[in-house]
Each structure stands twice: as structure tokens, then as C-alpha cells.
Write an enzyme that holds these catalytic residues in place. Sequence first.
Site, PDB file in Angstrom:
ATOM      1  N   ARG A  25       0.823  -1.226   0.000  1.00 56.41           N
ATOM      2  CA  ARG A  25       0.000   0.000   0.000  1.00 56.41           C
ATOM      3  C   ARG A  25       0.853   1.270   0.000  1.00 56.41           C
ATOM      4  O   ARG A  25       0.490   2.278   0.590  1.00 56.41           O
ATOM      5  CB  ARG A  25      -0.968   0.031   1.195  1.00 56.41           C
ATOM      6  CG  ARG A  25      -1.931  -1.117   1.247  1.00 56.41           C
ATOM      7  CD  ARG A  25      -2.909  -1.117   0.066  1.00 56.41           C
ATOM      8  NE  ARG A  25      -3.874  -2.180   0.225  1.00 56.41           N
ATOM      9  CZ  ARG A  25      -3.679  -3.429  -0.234  1.00 56.41           C
ATOM     10  NH1 ARG A  25      -2.588  -3.745  -0.905  1.00 56.41           N
ATOM     11  NH2 ARG A  25      -4.601  -4.351  -0.037  1.00 56.41           N
TER      12      ARG A  25
ATOM     13  N   SER B 210     -10.792  -0.302   3.325  1.00 60.96           N
ATOM     14  CA  SER B 210     -10.008  -0.508   4.562  1.00 60.96           C
ATOM     15  C   SER B 210      -9.477   0.830   5.048  1.00 60.96           C
ATOM     16  O   SER B 210      -8.741   1.498   4.314  1.00 60.96           O
ATOM     17  CB  SER B 210      -8.822  -1.428   4.299  1.00 60.96           C
ATOM     18  OG  SER B 210      -9.284  -2.623   3.727  1.00 60.96           O
TER      19      SER B 210
ATOM     20  N   GLU C  94      -4.741   3.780   6.126  1.00 56.82           N
ATOM     21  CA  GLU C  94      -4.428   3.561   4.700  1.00 56.82           C
ATOM     22  C   GLU C  94      -5.032   4.712   3.889  1.00 56.82           C
ATOM     23  O   GLU C  94      -4.497   5.130   2.871  1.00 56.82           O
ATOM     24  CB  GLU C  94      -5.048   2.227   4.254  1.00 56.82           C
ATOM     25  CG  GLU C  94      -4.840   1.924   2.788  1.00 56.82           C
ATOM     26  CD  GLU C  94      -5.478   0.590   2.383  1.00 56.82           C
ATOM     27  OE1 GLU C  94      -5.352  -0.391   3.140  1.00 56.82           O
ATOM     28  OE2 GLU C  94      -6.107   0.554   1.318  1.00 56.82           O
TER      29      GLU C  94
END
Length: 428
Positions: A250, A324, A420
Site C-alpha cells: 500500500r 479498509s 491507509e
Amino acid sequence: MQYPVYLQLLGTKNVYAIQGPSRFYECSTMGDQTLCHDVVATTWPERQRILDMVADDGPWERISREAFMHCWNDRNCHMGSSETSAFEVREHVELAPHTTFGIAAKARWFADVSSIAGLREALNWSRQRGVELFVLGGGSNMLLHRDVDALVIRIQMRGVEVLSDDGRRIQVAVGAGEVWHDFVLHTLDQGWGGLENLSLIPGSVGASPMQNIGAYGVEIREHFAWLDAIRVSDGALQRFTEKQCNFDYRESIFKREEKGKWIIVRVAFNLDRKSALRMEYGAIERELQHLPEAKRTHRDVSEAVIRIRKSKLPDPAIAGNAGSFFKNPTVPKNVANALLSTHPKMPHYPQLSGDIKLAAGWLIEQAGWKGHNRTTHGVHDQQALVLVNFGGASGKEIWSLASDIIDSVKTEFGVLLEPEVNQVGLDS
Ligand SMILES: Cc1cc2nc3c(=O)[nH]c(=O)nc-3n(C[C@H](O)[C@H](O)[C@H](O)COP(=O)(O)OP(=O)(O)OC[C@H]3O[C@@H](n4cnc5c(N)ncnc54)[C@H](O)[C@@H]3O)c2cc1C
């Protein structure tokens, strides 16, 4: 009035793209000569002329953007670049419909940008006025904490171009403004494999390298060839290889050291008609168990992923969210072992580095947050990793909930969760 408006002067080949009440592009033909102009109205009579053009009672006929672009390109018109720009700035634009969290916040200025020329125009516009620039893709990975006091540019560059095809392997370049999932479906229609596990991830192609999007055991870095980006400081175009992007879980340089310095305009992928199916995630295998292994296709994997995602993740059209909210944390082996001695069922995934990745959703759920409800917002009751705007929540409220979760998981497990989702306008 919704701009741009595309017009043709009746009985002639002259076409116009009206960008707003004080600007239009004109492409007119006189004899065998073609003239292309960028007309900026500075006086009242000039502005009135533009208003007359868009009023429905003149000798003008509305045409499509495609018809205008066809004439423009056909006559080889240039506007300081080989590409036309269609850059029109609007003020005080509500951003809630442009983000999946659906949080109310306004952009001070807003423009769609569909070409490199238009992007450079936007850069000049913001530089001349000392205004910051903020890049928006599909708005599916951001939490807005306040109004955005900047020129928000929505990336709209389109197009899918096959660069090479040896009968098995394909390299394909895609405009940053293409919708990611539409592009994945296009690759499957063509019989190209590689991106099927990344089906149904919201957002744009241009944002996909930002955080090296990943799902069901696959990340885009595995199929990434290169990207082209425009430097914010001077408008220069640069190509980045996979190595230069320095992808990680990520992460990429565009989220770290090069943050805010580049605008991605095109991304190229390497795909393969015979790429191996990736079904190491038990859920995919379960979804496909009715099909003999030899008969499974890239399309089958994509459809399995779509079914799984639809059953697990809230649809942003129904409940605002950005997927998320937190990354899965990675901890040293001794920390993971200490946690495992008290929580033997804790999911844990050894990494090549020797560290251990933990499941943020499991930690949050164990800390008692799954289904937590604060009326306007809360934690999803099926997936503890997803924070939800039930309606009317502010960015600050969502962040306050996220901060409480971070504190609670830290207290309970000694593990620090990192968001995130990109925080926009968060007080440091
Ligand atoms: C329901 C749901 C499920 C999700 N599932 C996943 C998943 O499985 N895996 C995963 O990795 N992500 C997932 N996400 C997160 C998100 O979809 C991805 O990160 C996606 O790539 C974001 O794309 P976007 O165009 O919406 O980016 P935006 O939210 O518009 O932007 C994200 C960041 O990138 C910057 N940016 C956007 N476009 C450009 C550009 N062209 N050039 C430079 N900077 C740019 C923005 O300024 C911002 O900082 C999910 C989100 C939702 C809502």
C-alpha cells in the site's frame, strides 16, 4: 449553464468549445485556410457575444464533444501543444458526490482535466494565483477533514492503447482517468490475464500506483510496466519504471518522498493471455470449487472476487466508506510471538523480511469495535476494517473514531495502526 458547450455555426464548418462565460476555443475555415483561436473575453461586449452564442436562439447548433474534437484534430489545430485542452474552473464545488465517503466539503476551485495540455494549463492557473493544487481521482481513498482551499483537478484522461502484442503477452497503456474496474473488465473481454484478482476496486487507473493497490494476493506492481507523470513544479513529463516507483505494501514514492510532486497521467501494464490463475485465497477456491481446475478462466476468478467483495464490503453508494481504513500492521517476530502466546488464534503472516504481518481487522474486532455505532458513523458490522459514514458525519468525527480505535488497539495489543486512507486537511 453547464460548460463546456460545443457549437457549430449553421451552414459552416466552424466549431466552438465554450469553456465558460469568458472563454472559448474556435476552429473556423475560410477558403482553404483553417484558423484556431483561444478567445478570452475581457470586455463586456465580448462576454455578451459568448452569452449570445450559448443562448438557444442564435444560428448555432449544439454538437457533441466528440464532433468538436473530430473537427479540431482533423484540422490539426494546436493550442501551444499537440493536444487540445478543455480547462474550465468552477468555484465552491461540493465534493461529497465526488468521494465515496460522501463527506460534505467544498472545493474552492474545481476543474476537470482531460489532457496533458489542460493539466499544464491548470498548473499555470494555480501558479499565477498562488493557489495550491489538489488531485482527485475517483475519491475512493480519501477522508476530507475540511473544505479544500485549492484548485481541485479531477483527472479525466481517457484511452486504452495496446503498445505491443506478441500473441501471448500484451503491454497496454491506459489514461489515468479511466475507471479501474472498467479497465479490468476490458482486459478480461480481450482475454488478457493478470488483473482479475483486482476486480471491483473502486477508483481510477491513475491512482492505482499511488498505493500499489492490492487484493486477494495480487498487487499492481506484479503487472506494472511504467507510468508517465507530470511534475507539479514545472509541468515536465517523466516516465517512472517499477523500480523508480519503489512499490511496497500500500505504498509507493508518490505517497512518501514524492508526495504531491507528480500527477500521474498514464499507466502501462504487462498482461498475459496465459497467466496463471491466483487462487491462494481460500475464499476464491471455495467460490470456484464447482468448476474443474482445468476449466477455470481469468473471468471466473474475476467473477468469484466480485461475489466475495459484494458479500463482504459495504457498497459506497449505500453507506459512505473508503474501504479498509487502516493498513495491516507489520511487527517484529518477537512481538508477534509474544502476542501469539496470549492470543494463539491471532491471524499472522510471515514476511520475506522476517517480520510478521497482522490483520488490522482482527485486532480491531478483538478490541470490541466491530459494529460500533455513533449514529452518523461507525464501524461496519461485517468488516471491522471499514469505517462508515451512515449519513451526515463530518471528516473530523470519522477521524475521532479512527483515533479512538488506534488508541484502543495500542493499549490492548501494543500495536500501532496506521491509516491507509489519505487524510485531506487534517490538522497536524
Ligand atoms: C469499497 C472500497 C473497497 C476498496 N478496496 C480496496 C482494495 O481491495 N485494495 C486497495 O488497494 N484499495 C482499495 N480501496 C481503496 C481505493 O479504491 C484505491 O486506493 C484506489 O486506487 C483509489 O483510487 P481513486 O481514483 O479513488 O483515488 P482518490 O481517492 O481520488 O485519490 C487517492 C490519492 O491519490 C491521489 N491521486 C489520485 N489520482 C492521482 C493521479 N492521477 N496522480 C497523482 N495523484 C493522484 C489523490 O490526491 C489522493 O492523495 C477500496 C476503496 C473502497 C471505497
